[in-house]
Write an enzyme that holds these catalytic residues in place. Structure first.
Site, PDB file in Angstrom:
ATOM      1  N   ASP A  89       0.606  -1.265   0.064  1.00 14.30           N
ATOM      2  CA  ASP A  89      -0.064   0.162  -0.046  1.00 14.30           C
ATOM      3  C   ASP A  89       0.776   1.238  -0.119  1.00 14.30           C
ATOM      4  O   ASP A  89       0.298   2.477   0.073  1.00 14.30           O
ATOM      5  CB  ASP A  89      -0.917   0.036   1.149  1.00 14.30           C
ATOM      6  CG  ASP A  89      -2.136  -0.806   1.085  1.00 14.30           C
ATOM      7  OD1 ASP A  89      -2.369  -1.566  -0.062  1.00 14.30           O
ATOM      8  OD2 ASP A  89      -2.817  -0.937   2.220  1.00 14.30           O
ATOM      9  N   ASP A 101      -8.995  -7.917   8.953  1.00 16.80           N
ATOM     10  CA  ASP A 101      -8.588  -6.599   8.084  1.00 16.80           C
ATOM     11  C   ASP A 101      -8.681  -5.315   8.958  1.00 16.80           C
ATOM     12  O   ASP A 101      -7.957  -4.439   8.775  1.00 16.80           O
ATOM     13  CB  ASP A 101      -9.379  -6.213   6.954  1.00 16.80           C
ATOM     14  CG  ASP A 101      -9.211  -7.489   5.832  1.00 16.80           C
ATOM     15  OD1 ASP A 101      -8.077  -7.798   5.714  1.00 16.80           O
ATOM     16  OD2 ASP A 101     -10.004  -7.709   5.247  1.00 16.80           O
TER      17      ASP A 101
END
Length: 599
Positions: A317, A536
């Site tokens: 990311d 998550d």
């Protein structure tokens, strides 16, 4: 991983490719700031535009045909009312029609025959004419010189011999092979395997039996904080995993262990659920180097671990956030400080120096970077980042897409994004928003081609995280139908998320293709980087000492913003723990919806 792709995407409806080169032979080149440089002979510029109704994306490549300079400043004048709105890989300023793009703090050096690439999103009305003249540090760029007239490309093969993918004779421990997955077996994390086996035994019945069959699958080890390196009372550290991997070796077959390097300062700057412990403003980059990367490299350099093939998944990311999310304060700080690029460069330098370590850099996923306005700038950013490492473009072995995400490998019922239904192309559907990449195989293939065209070695390999992108079960469609583009797409897509921007603990997801070596040309493997069953992010606020915040995209009752997910519900499962913690309800659903099914 979250996408936040919406925040900077552009709906590119008209592609216009233009090149500009001009000629000037000059005696000297002045470095920005007034410092003299050695004699130079010229430069050339390529300016490529993708435009739509009132906006455009421009990618600029400037090649220095003279002597090396320590900083650069590219300038031009627009013919019309064009305005630079958001840029990358350069520092932009504009006065009227005049634009200056200066090197970023981390990328000033521009060698002889070297190219710097940068770009920007802009606005215009009327005609978007291409600039007719560019200068580099005051020298008009014409491309016609007394020296080389073309820019040498990076060799497409490493300068040192590599071992063939399938060796005919056993390789020596520590030998760097072309594909670390070929001819090897994957490390099974005993801790994750134990969680799966315990949950399976408690569940019992048919589902419990299916869960048990997953326990011996290879998954990655996430080093998501400094404490994870040495380990804690409840989790083994890096040495513990490496020792366990050595113990799993048998019969001369090497073991490949995957580690996720994931602790940059301002980590995952556009989300909260996976924020980390280090902050740019609190000496985070220095700590990242000395307290995180250095200890990892020291352990991996231990000669006893030379027989292992260590795959390092480098900072998921991070670079994608610098393309799409710099409007977020933490991302802007990561960009302006150079913390992301410098941290990644440092990690690559340290890890590449260890012969049995293989570096794979994260490239987000198709639902994040698929638009032209994101795709091209990201390729340029990656190239410039790699050029700043000791080994340059050879400091990596490949790239990974879909890390901890849910985007499928293919959309079997929607293979052609340009197919017209009801007078509209499939990519214009609400679910895809003009993104031409519906799935990971076409996206990763296009990324491979773009990287090689940009000068990276043709031997790079692609990975796809298939741990949770199976989308099987009763809801999986077998075909597509409908008279409107939205009806056709929604009936046929196997990705059943409410929106492609949803990323947290997605309801309806399933286990994907099991880890597979060399599944297709240019793909080193399908892998399970995100261990199935690990959350998550928490669905509500949970106090912790890991720097992990509460992100509303993990709350199943929350409607996201138009930018985040089109204002839809998040599609997240309820009662989720902190990211990385065991989430049994999710694991059970992943097994039930696995595709291929767990037999």
């Amino acid at each position: 991983m979250k996408s936040d792709f919406w925040s900077a995407k552009r709906k590119s409806r008209l592609a216009v490719a233009s090149s500009v080169t001009a000629a000037a032979v000059v005696a000297g080149l002045v470095v920005a700031g007034g410092s003299p440089a050695t004699a130079a002979t010229g430069c050339k510029v390529t300016y490529t535009v993708n435009q739509w109704d009132t906006g455009f994306t421009a990618n600029v490549a400037v090649t220095n045909l003279g002597d090396a300079v320590s900083s650069w400043d590219v300038q031009w004048d627009f013919a019309g009312n064009q305005q630079v709105q958001q840029g990358w890989s350069a520092t932009f300023s504009q006065t009227g029609k005049h634009v200056s793009a200066k090197n970023p703090s981390w990328g000033g050096a521009l060698g002889s025959n070297a190219t710097a690439s940068f770009g920007f999103n802009g606005s215009y009305s009327g005609t978007n004419a291409v600039p007719t003249s560019f200068t580099l540090n005051g020298v008009v760029c014409d491309g016609s010189t007394g020296g080389p007239t073309t820019t040498p490309t990076t060799p497409t093969t490493p300068t040192t011999p590599t071992t063939p993918t399938v060796p005919t004779t056993p390789t020596q421990p520590g030998t760097h092979v072309d594909n670390p997955y070929a001819g090897a077996k994957g490390y099974v994390n005993p801790d994750w395997s134990s969680e799966v086996s315990t949950a399976a035994a408690a569940k019992g019945g048919t589902l419990g039996a299916q869960m048990a069959k997953v326990a011996n699958t290879s998954t990655a080890v996430w080093l998501d904080r400094i404490a994870a390196i040495e380990g804690t009372s409840s989790a083994r550290g890096l040495r513990g995993h490496l020792d366990a991997a050595l113990a799993q070796a048998s019969g001369g077959t090497p073991v490949t262990i995957q580690i996720v390097v994931y602790d940059l300062p301002n980590r995952d700057c556009a989300a909260l659920a996976s924020n980390g412990e280090l902050q740019v403003a609190q000496n985070g980059l220095a700590r990242y180097k000395s307290e995180y990367i250095d200890p990892i490299a020291s352990i991996l350099s231990d000669a006893k671990y030379a027989p292992l093939r260590v795959v390092a998944i480098v900072e998921p990311d991070s670079l994608p956030n610098l393309i799409t999310n710099t409007a977020t304060a933490k991302c802007a700080e990561a960009q302006s400080s150079g913390a992301y690029t410098q941290g990644i460069q440092y990690a690559l330098n340290k890890l590449h120096a260890i012969s049995n370590v293989y570096n794979y850099l994260d490239i987000a996923h198709s639902a994040w970077l698929g638009w032209d306005s994101n795709f091209g700038p990201f390729v340029n950013l990656v190239k410039q980042t790699l050029q700043g490492t000791t080994a340059g473009v050879n400091s990596i072995d490949g790239f990974i897409s879909d890390t901890a995400n849910y985007t499928p490998l293919t959309e079997p019922n929607l293979p052609d994004p340009n197919l017209t239904v009801g007078g509209q192309q499939l990519k214009s559907a609400t679910f895809y928003q003009w993104n031409p990449y519906f799935a990971e195989i076409p996206f990763a293939t296009a990324m491979y081609n773009a990287f090689v065209s940009a000068g990276l070695p043709s031997g790079i390999g692609m990975l796809v995280d298939t741990s949770r992108n199976g989308w099987g079960g009763a809801a999986r469609p077998s075909g597509a139908s409908g008279s409107t583009v939205d009806a056709y797409v929604n009936s046929g897509r196997i990705d059943r998320r409410l929106h492609r921007g949803n990323w947290c603990n997605q309801s309806g997801a399933g286990l994907g293709v099991r880890p597979t070596a060399s599944p297709a040309a240019h793909f080193d493997a399908y892998v399970w980087i995100k261990p199935p069953g690990e959350s998550d992010g928490a669905s509500s606020q949970i106090p912790n000492d890991e720097g992990k915040g509460f992100d509303q995209m993990c709350d199943p009752t929350f409607h996201g913003s138009q930018q985040a997910n089109g204002g839809n519900l998040t599609g997240a499962l309820p009662n989720a723990p902190l990211s990385g913690k065991w989430f049994e309800a999710q694991f059970e659903e992943l097994v039930q919806n696995a595709y291929p099914a767990v037999q």
